[in-house]
Design a protein around this motif. Structure first.
Motif, PDB file in Angstrom:
ATOM      1  N   LEU A  15     -39.247  28.405  24.452  1.00  0.00           N
ATOM      2  CA  LEU A  15     -38.797  29.294  23.395  1.00  0.00           C
ATOM      3  C   LEU A  15     -38.523  28.517  22.112  1.00  0.00           C
ATOM      4  O   LEU A  15     -38.915  28.943  21.021  1.00  0.00           O
ATOM      5  N   THR A  16     -37.889  27.366  22.248  1.00  0.00           N
ATOM      6  CA  THR A  16     -37.600  26.526  21.085  1.00  0.00           C
ATOM      7  C   THR A  16     -38.889  26.050  20.435  1.00  0.00           C
ATOM      8  O   THR A  16     -39.022  26.088  19.207  1.00  0.00           O
ATOM      9  N   GLY A  17     -39.841  25.614  21.231  1.00  0.00           N
ATOM     10  CA  GLY A  17     -41.098  25.125  20.682  1.00  0.00           C
ATOM     11  C   GLY A  17     -41.875  26.182  19.927  1.00  0.00           C
ATOM     12  O   GLY A  17     -42.366  25.934  18.818  1.00  0.00           O
ATOM     13  N   SER A  18     -41.977  27.370  20.501  1.00  0.00           N
ATOM     14  CA  SER A  18     -42.750  28.424  19.829  1.00  0.00           C
ATOM     15  C   SER A  18     -42.055  28.905  18.562  1.00  0.00           C
ATOM     16  O   SER A  18     -42.705  29.120  17.538  1.00  0.00           O
ATOM     17  N   SER A  19     -40.745  29.052  18.603  1.00  0.00           N
ATOM     18  CA  SER A  19     -40.017  29.502  17.411  1.00  0.00           C
ATOM     19  C   SER A  19     -40.032  28.444  16.323  1.00  0.00           C
ATOM     20  O   SER A  19     -40.230  28.752  15.143  1.00  0.00           O
ATOM     21  N   LEU A  20     -39.852  27.201  16.714  1.00  0.00           N
ATOM     22  CA  LEU A  20     -39.843  26.114  15.730  1.00  0.00           C
ATOM     23  C   LEU A  20     -41.214  25.946  15.080  1.00  0.00           C
ATOM     24  O   LEU A  20     -41.312  25.707  13.868  1.00  0.00           O
ATOM     25  N   ALA A  21     -42.271  26.097  15.837  1.00  0.00           N
ATOM     26  CA  ALA A  21     -43.616  25.976  15.273  1.00  0.00           C
ATOM     27  C   ALA A  21     -43.863  27.056  14.222  1.00  0.00           C
ATOM     28  O   ALA A  21     -44.439  26.780  13.160  1.00  0.00           O
ATOM     29  N   THR A  22     -43.421  28.261  14.487  1.00  0.00           N
ATOM     30  CA  THR A  22     -43.624  29.343  13.525  1.00  0.00           C
ATOM     31  C   THR A  22     -42.761  29.148  12.283  1.00  0.00           C
ATOM     32  O   THR A  22     -43.209  29.405  11.163  1.00  0.00           O
ATOM     33  N   VAL A  23     -41.531  28.677  12.457  1.00  0.00           N
ATOM     34  CA  VAL A  23     -40.668  28.406  11.302  1.00  0.00           C
ATOM     35  C   VAL A  23     -41.270  27.284  10.454  1.00  0.00           C
ATOM     36  O   VAL A  23     -41.265  27.357   9.219  1.00  0.00           O
ATOM     37  N   ILE A  24     -41.832  26.272  11.092  1.00  0.00           N
ATOM     38  CA  ILE A  24     -42.441  25.162  10.357  1.00  0.00           C
ATOM     39  C   ILE A  24     -43.648  25.646   9.550  1.00  0.00           C
ATOM     40  O   ILE A  24     -43.924  25.136   8.465  1.00  0.00           O
ATOM     41  N   VAL A  25     -44.351  26.628  10.037  1.00  0.00           N
ATOM     42  CA  VAL A  25     -45.496  27.173   9.297  1.00  0.00           C
ATOM     43  C   VAL A  25     -45.025  27.959   8.072  1.00  0.00           C
ATOM     44  O   VAL A  25     -45.602  27.830   6.985  1.00  0.00           O
ATOM     45  N   PHE A  26     -43.968  28.749   8.213  1.00  0.00           N
ATOM     46  CA  PHE A  26     -43.539  29.597   7.111  1.00  0.00           C
ATOM     47  C   PHE A  26     -42.627  28.897   6.110  1.00  0.00           C
ATOM     48  O   PHE A  26     -42.600  29.295   4.940  1.00  0.00           O
ATOM     49  N   ALA A  27     -41.876  27.899   6.499  1.00  0.00           N
ATOM     50  CA  ALA A  27     -40.908  27.260   5.602  1.00  0.00           C
ATOM     51  C   ALA A  27     -41.538  26.628   4.353  1.00  0.00           C
ATOM     52  O   ALA A  27     -41.000  26.802   3.248  1.00  0.00           O
ATOM     53  N   PRO A  28     -42.642  25.913   4.435  1.00  0.00           N
ATOM     54  CA  PRO A  28     -43.196  25.317   3.207  1.00  0.00           C
ATOM     55  C   PRO A  28     -43.656  26.337   2.168  1.00  0.00           C
ATOM     56  O   PRO A  28     -43.727  26.011   0.978  1.00  0.00           O
TER      57      PRO A  28
END
Length: 126
Positions: A39-52
């Motif tokens: 759960l952490t990996g999938s959520s973090l990957a999506t946040v990393i895509v949208f944050a920049p």
């Protein structure tokens, strides 16, 4: 956003419905703990895509900044609720000592169909 909650509930239910009688297997909190790394990996990957996208400049920056901040914050809130609230609610609402998964041990049509195909392919001479 709601996908995290659905997947967490499915994991808790699958673990509890296995019916092996093990207290650790039927504990929703341990099931939630087990599901936390994916759960952490999938959520973090999506946040990393949208944050920049929040740091873009110009016209595209004006459009994407609000979108990316909204998406990233919604994902973080969804993650926190899924990780900490859902296992506690599942433990409170469902009596896992008596509950059994009605679909446990039943195969679906897809599994049945693929088993038939693999058996037929073994009979083909070649």
């Amino acid at each position: 956003m709601i996908d995290d909650v659905i997947v967490m509930i499915e994991h808790i239910v699958r673990r509890a419905g296995a019916g092996e009688g093990d207290a650790e297997r039927s504990d929703p909190l341990s099931a939630g703990r087990e599901f936390l790394p994916p759960l952490t990996g999938s959520s973090l990957a999506t946040v990393i895509v949208f944050a920049p996208l929040a740091f873009l400049t110009g016209v595209s920056g004006a459009f994407f900044a609000a979108l990316s901040i909204t998406m990233a914050s919604a994902l973080v809130i969804s993650y926190l609720l899924t990780a900490f609230v859902v296992p506690i609610l599942a433990d409170t609402i469902i009596d896992f000592r008596r509950w059994r998964d009605p679909t446990a041990g039943r195969e679906g049509r897809l599994e049945h169909g693929t088993d038939g195909c693999s058996q037929r392919s073994r009979r083909v001479p070649g």
